[in-house]
Scaffold this motif. Structure first.
Motif, PDB file in Angstrom:
ATOM      1  N   ILE A  28     -31.465  60.554 -62.901  1.00 41.34           N
ATOM      2  CA  ILE A  28     -32.280  60.851 -61.673  1.00 41.34           C
ATOM      3  C   ILE A  28     -32.267  59.308 -60.783  1.00 41.34           C
ATOM      4  O   ILE A  28     -32.857  58.322 -61.655  1.00 41.34           O
ATOM      5  N   TYR A  29     -31.520  59.270 -59.654  1.00 41.10           N
ATOM      6  CA  TYR A  29     -31.774  58.084 -58.950  1.00 41.10           C
ATOM      7  C   TYR A  29     -33.382  58.066 -58.611  1.00 41.10           C
ATOM      8  O   TYR A  29     -33.926  58.649 -57.968  1.00 41.10           O
ATOM      9  N   ALA A  30     -33.458  56.640 -58.676  1.00 44.04           N
ATOM     10  CA  ALA A  30     -35.148  56.216 -58.120  1.00 44.04           C
ATOM     11  C   ALA A  30     -35.194  56.405 -56.749  1.00 44.04           C
ATOM     12  O   ALA A  30     -34.194  56.122 -55.937  1.00 44.04           O
ATOM     13  N   HIS A  31     -36.355  56.732 -56.167  1.00 41.77           N
ATOM     14  CA  HIS A  31     -36.672  56.748 -54.852  1.00 41.77           C
ATOM     15  C   HIS A  31     -36.341  55.347 -53.884  1.00 41.77           C
ATOM     16  O   HIS A  31     -35.747  55.603 -53.070  1.00 41.77           O
ATOM     17  N   SER A  32     -36.922  54.608 -54.598  1.00 49.07           N
ATOM     18  CA  SER A  32     -36.741  53.151 -54.083  1.00 49.07           C
ATOM     19  C   SER A  32     -35.036  52.851 -53.839  1.00 49.07           C
ATOM     20  O   SER A  32     -34.831  52.122 -52.951  1.00 49.07           O
ATOM     21  N   TYR A  33     -34.155  53.262 -54.727  1.00 47.23           N
ATOM     22  CA  TYR A  33     -32.924  53.215 -54.728  1.00 47.23           C
ATOM     23  C   TYR A  33     -32.289  53.825 -53.752  1.00 47.23           C
ATOM     24  O   TYR A  33     -31.089  53.431 -52.962  1.00 47.23           O
ATOM     25  N   LEU A  34     -32.615  55.061 -53.553  1.00 43.59           N
ATOM     26  CA  LEU A  34     -32.150  56.092 -52.542  1.00 43.59           C
ATOM     27  C   LEU A  34     -32.359  55.440 -51.057  1.00 43.59           C
ATOM     28  O   LEU A  34     -31.374  55.603 -50.166  1.00 43.59           O
TER      29      LEU A  34
END
Length: 432
Positions: A28-34
């Motif tokens: 799962i991609y990190a929210h900060s990366y999204l």
């Protein structure tokens, strides 16, 4: 979810996402990366808020690990068996630009320990040398994909070498002679010879040198750039098994791995330039000429050097396997429906050209020019390798290899470029 084990996936100091130890591996991609300008780690793992799972996740991360007997030894050493478990202990410095760390850890400043070639040589023979002590006391979390034992090192312009500690990046890979397979000998000087020959022919192979003390082929990593300001800069890459969602256990076409046509399609889908398709064809011919029957799909990768977009990587893992009688005499790919080099001729090459969408004369010209250049350059490489080879097996390998490749190329030249092609149109339609 509270008890699920997690690994953090970083690009530099940026948290890209998390790998979750579920029955089916999840990412799962990190929210900060999204919310930033980050790019996906693979075409099949597009940036999303959803948990990703299935073959795309397993194929991408499993292909970062060593293969075969090396993986089995790691399982015994660390008492882990899964892709997640292995990455948790050796995923710090992988092929590509990712760093995989336990959830409680964060990227730290790279740390290295000075070593010498005697210690490297001892490290491949002993279980109690400097390298093993550093692994045990200070940790080395380096994952070098492939079926052969290897060591990542840092080497400066003066030739001084250091051992990466923890997850510190390496800049060179050390490959000693293959051990444990009956009939294989002096493989390090074999690989150095063949890699240098490819480089001499302008095929953009990774730079190599032979290290006589460690009896190893030393390969410069093309997925690392040394920057005086930031140190070692990592470059994102994916091999063609990762791109085709195939695990490393399915890297050969006979096992269901990518065919030459599928490799071509994957390169096209990746957006590499036209010059790289010519290099792809040169790679096929070169492997036939030198007798590298182990030229499977994991030995082709796409990377993204700064400012250049997607490119076919410099070639690597080039070895004459046909010089060893006990190894397979089948080519890793079918060419015009045939994977026995002794049965591949002009007709099969023309079928391959049609299947890939190239003009027959264009493909044949590439092969003929390469074969003619190879027969000239092989003596140059033989002389260079003789200057670093010691007496005994190394000298013998250089002599036999130069004769073997020259003879093999001469035989293939006669079959490939002397006889008129005889192609049944029904065969072409069948292959398409």
């Amino acid at each position: 979810m509270a008890n699920v084990k997690k690994l953090d996936v970083y690009r530099g100091t940026d948290l890209v996402g998390q790998l979750l130890d579920e029955p089916e591996l999840q990412f799962i991609y990190a929210h900060s990366y999204l919310g930033g300008q980050g790019k996906s780690i693979a075409p099949a793992l597009r940036i999303s808020e959803k948990e990703l799972s299935g073959p795309p996740v397993e194929a991408y991360f499993e292909n970062l690990l060593p293969e075969a007997s090396i993986r089995e030894l790691l399982k015994l050493k660390y008492q882990v068996t899964s892709t997640f478990g292995l990455l948790s202990v050796i995923g710090g410095d992988t092929a590509s630009d990712l760093m995989i760390l336990p959830e409680s850890e964060r990227p730290i400043k790279p740390e290295y320990q000075a070593i010498n070639w005697d210690e490297v040589a001892l490290g491949f023979k002993s279980s109690s040398g400097t390298i093993q002590i550093a692994q045990q006391e200070k940790g080395m979390r380096i994952s070098l994909a492939g079926a052969q034992r290897k060591l990542g090192i840092l080497m400066d312009e003066q030739g001084n070498i250091s051992l990466p500690l923890g997850s510190s990046p390496s800049s060179y890979i050390v490959k000693p002679d293959i051990a444990g397979i009956e009939g294989i000998w002096a493989s390090a000087i074999n690989e150095t010879f063949v890699m240098k020959l490819a480089k001499q022919l302008g095929l953009d192979a990774a730079p190599v040198l032979y290290q006589p003390t460690a009896k190893s082929c030393i390969i410069k990593r093309y997925d690392r750039i040394t920057n005086k300001v930031v140190g070692i800069q990592k470059i994102h890459q994916m091999d063609l098994c990762q791109l085709d969602l195939k695990p490393s256990t399915v890297k050969y076409e006979t096992d269901g791995g990518p065919s030459l046509l599928r490799c071509y399609e994957l390169l096209k889908e990746s957006g590499v330039p036209a010059s790289d398709f010519k290099r792809f064809l040169q790679w096929i011919f070169f492997n036939l000429f030198v007798g590298n029957n182990d030229s499977h799909a994991k030995n082709l990768s796409v990377y993204f050097p700064p400012g250049l977009g997607a490119r076919l990587t410099p070639f690597y893992d080039l070895l004459s396997t046909s010089i060893y009688p006990g190894l397979s005499n089948q080519f890793a790919f079918k060419i015009g429906g045939e994977n026995r080099p002794s049965h591949i001729g002009k007709a099969e090459l023309c079928l391959m050209a049609n299947e890939l969408g190239f003009k027959e004369q264009y493909v044949l010209k590439i092969g003929q020019e390469l074969s003619e250049a190879l027969r000239v350059k092989i003596e140059v490489i033989a002389a260079e390798m003789n200057s670093v080879a010691s007496v005994g097996a190394e000298k013998t390998m250089v002599e036999r290899l130069s004769q073997h490749i020259a003879s093999n190329t001469s035989q293939l030249q006669k079959r490939f470029f002397s006889r008129p092609p005889k192609i049944e149109m029904s065969l072409i339609k069948t292959l398409k």
